[in-house]
Scaffold this active site. Structure first.
Site, PDB file in Angstrom:
ATOM      1  N   MET A  30       5.700 -17.348  -9.920  1.00 10.59           N
ATOM      2  CA  MET A  30       6.292 -17.679  -8.621  1.00 10.59           C
ATOM      3  C   MET A  30       5.926 -19.119  -8.249  1.00 10.59           C
ATOM      4  SD  MET A  30       6.422 -14.196  -6.455  1.00 10.59           S
ATOM      5  CE  MET A  30       4.787 -14.231  -5.788  1.00 10.59           C
ATOM      6  N   GLY A  31       5.444 -19.885  -9.242  1.00  7.95           N
ATOM      7  CA  GLY A  31       5.204 -21.310  -9.020  1.00  7.95           C
ATOM      8  C   GLY A  31       3.924 -21.616  -8.267  1.00  7.95           C
ATOM      9  N   HIS A  37      -2.221 -20.384 -14.153  1.00  4.61           N
ATOM     10  CA  HIS A  37      -0.846 -20.377 -14.695  1.00  4.61           C
ATOM     11  C   HIS A  37      -0.795 -21.165 -16.013  1.00  4.61           C
ATOM     12  CE1 HIS A  37       0.299 -19.908 -10.296  1.00  4.61           C
ATOM     13  NE2 HIS A  37       0.982 -18.938 -10.857  1.00  4.61           N
ATOM     14  N   GLN A  61       9.895  -8.394  -3.820  1.00  7.37           N
ATOM     15  CA  GLN A  61       8.548  -7.833  -3.984  1.00  7.37           C
ATOM     16  C   GLN A  61       7.658  -8.098  -2.770  1.00  7.37           C
ATOM     17  OE1 GLN A  61       7.896 -10.412  -7.576  1.00  7.37           O
ATOM     18  NE2 GLN A  61       5.805 -10.505  -6.840  1.00  7.37           N
ATOM     19  N   GLY A 147      -1.086 -12.465 -16.258  1.00  7.94           N
ATOM     20  CA  GLY A 147      -2.510 -12.609 -15.983  1.00  7.94           C
ATOM     21  C   GLY A 147      -3.161 -11.271 -15.658  1.00  7.94           C
ATOM     22  N   LYS A 149      -5.495 -10.941 -13.592  1.00  8.92           N
ATOM     23  CA  LYS A 149      -5.891 -10.879 -12.175  1.00  8.92           C
ATOM     24  C   LYS A 149      -5.043  -9.821 -11.465  1.00  8.92           C
ATOM     25  CE  LYS A 149      -5.020 -13.831  -8.780  1.00  8.92           C
ATOM     26  NZ  LYS A 149      -4.644 -13.198  -7.520  1.00  8.92           N
ATOM     27  N   ASP A 150      -3.747  -9.807 -11.793  1.00 13.43           N
ATOM     28  CA  ASP A 150      -2.861  -8.764 -11.258  1.00 13.43           C
ATOM     29  C   ASP A 150      -2.906  -7.593 -12.240  1.00 13.43           C
ATOM     30  OD1 ASP A 150      -1.669 -10.169  -8.926  1.00 13.43           O
ATOM     31  OD2 ASP A 150      -1.079 -11.575 -10.482  1.00 13.43           O
ATOM     32  N   GLN A 153      -0.270  -4.893 -11.957  1.00 10.36           N
ATOM     33  CA  GLN A 153       1.041  -5.411 -12.377  1.00 10.36           C
ATOM     34  C   GLN A 153       1.150  -5.401 -13.902  1.00 10.36           C
ATOM     35  OE1 GLN A 153       3.245  -8.904 -10.645  1.00 10.36           O
ATOM     36  NE2 GLN A 153       2.285  -9.985 -12.322  1.00 10.36           N
ATOM     37  N   MET A 184      -8.560 -17.763  -9.406  1.00  5.42           N
ATOM     38  CA  MET A 184      -7.524 -18.703  -8.973  1.00  5.42           C
ATOM     39  C   MET A 184      -6.289 -17.942  -8.507  1.00  5.42           C
ATOM     40  SD  MET A 184      -7.729 -22.017 -11.309  1.00  5.42           S
ATOM     41  CE  MET A 184      -9.295 -22.849 -11.553  1.00  5.42           C
TER      42      MET A 184
END
Ligand code: PAF
Length: 281
Positions: A30-31, A37, A61, A147, A149-150, A153, A184
């Site tokens: 999502m930039g 990233h 989402q 990642g 981190k999620d 997901q 991050m």
């Protein structure tokens, strides 16, 4: 680096590569890039001949009271960072391109979305699974990198790829942290200086969980959760959304402490909701 805004144009680029027998890696984002990233892009670059990154803040989402409108965006900076990392193409559709009319078809992954963020953000994973399906159909990558981190997901996408027979290898990349341990996230930019200090409660709580388990200082999951609640509660500006202790594969809550054990947290620091996790072996 090639930049395309439409599905047709990015498809043409990729089909040329495929005709030449080149493998394609994909990093959906999502930039508002940070080092995390870029580490996903590097992982893809290592594994495939060509890497495509998408930048799309996906409205489906976000819940009605969430930060879709204020989500940080800086396309020019993102393109420069992707190019300096060696990415071959970036797909930057707008909402009209991705959703020309309101969707009537959704991808819903059951079970895995019952707890953690699925509970506190209803509809979130339906939006994620649907947009990732659309992006997979557009890009048709061989490999896609997400990642850790999620964490939820990543498990949802793995399950979706198995269930829907996408011929795509899903790669999970480790959490990228600031020097002091904060995971991050593009949302870290929302934090004031004082909130930034309090945001360390997440990583510190995960380390505390690891210590409590390794020293056998908690008898069961409920005791661990309550110790972590007390620990996080000592940091100003914090409000716990959830503390999850459970199975890293099924994402079902645990009663007993058995390894591997996923400890995952979502904590509001001021108005910013942050997540982090650790699998304790
Ligand atoms: O992790 C994200 O940034 C998003 O959820 C994703 C996978 C790009 C889908 O919009």
């Amino acid at each position: 680096m090639i930049v395309k805004k439409t599905k047709n144009n990015i498809r043409k680029v990729i089909s040329e590569w495929k005709k030449r027998g080149l493998s394609v890696g994909f990093v959906p984002t999502m930039g508002f890039f940070h080092q995390g990233h870029l580490s996903l892009m590097k992982e893809s670059l290592k594994r495939t001949d060509k890497t495509v990154v998408s930048i799309f803040v996906n409205p489906t989402q976000f819940g009605p009271n969430e930060d879709f409108n204020t989500y940080p965006r800086d396309i020019e900076r993102d393109l420069a960072l992707a190019e300096s990392t060696g990415v071959h193409a970036v797909f930057v559709p707008d909402v009209q391109e991705m959703y020309p009319s309101p969707s009537k078809t959704w991808v819903e992954v059951e079970g895995l979305t019952k707890h953690l963020c699925g509970r506190s953000r209803p509809g979130h994973f339906r939006g994620v699974a649907t947009v990732v399906t659309k992006l997979f159909n557009i890009i048709q990558p061989d490999v896609a990198v997400f990642g850790e981190k999620d964490f939820q997901q990543l498990q949802v996408i793995r399950q979706m790829v198995r269930d829907l027979d996408f011929p795509i290898k899903i790669v999970g990349a480790p959490i990228f942290r600031e020097k002091d341990g904060l995971a991050m996230s593009s949302r870290n930019t929302y934090l004031s200086d004082d909130e930034r200090k309090s945001s360390l409660c997440l990583f510190n709580a995960l380390k505390r969980a690891r210590e409590l388990i390794s020293k056998n200082e908690v008898k069961d999951a409920a005791e661990l959760v309550s110790a972590l609640e007390d620990f996080i509660g000592k940091y100003p500006f914090t409000r716990i959304d959830y503390i999850f202790v459970g199975d890293p594969e099924t994402l079902e809550p645990a009663t007993h402490i058995k390894r591997p054990l996923l400890v995952a947290l979502a904590v509001y620091v001021g108005k910013t909701r942050l997540i982090d996790n650790m699998v304790i072996h």
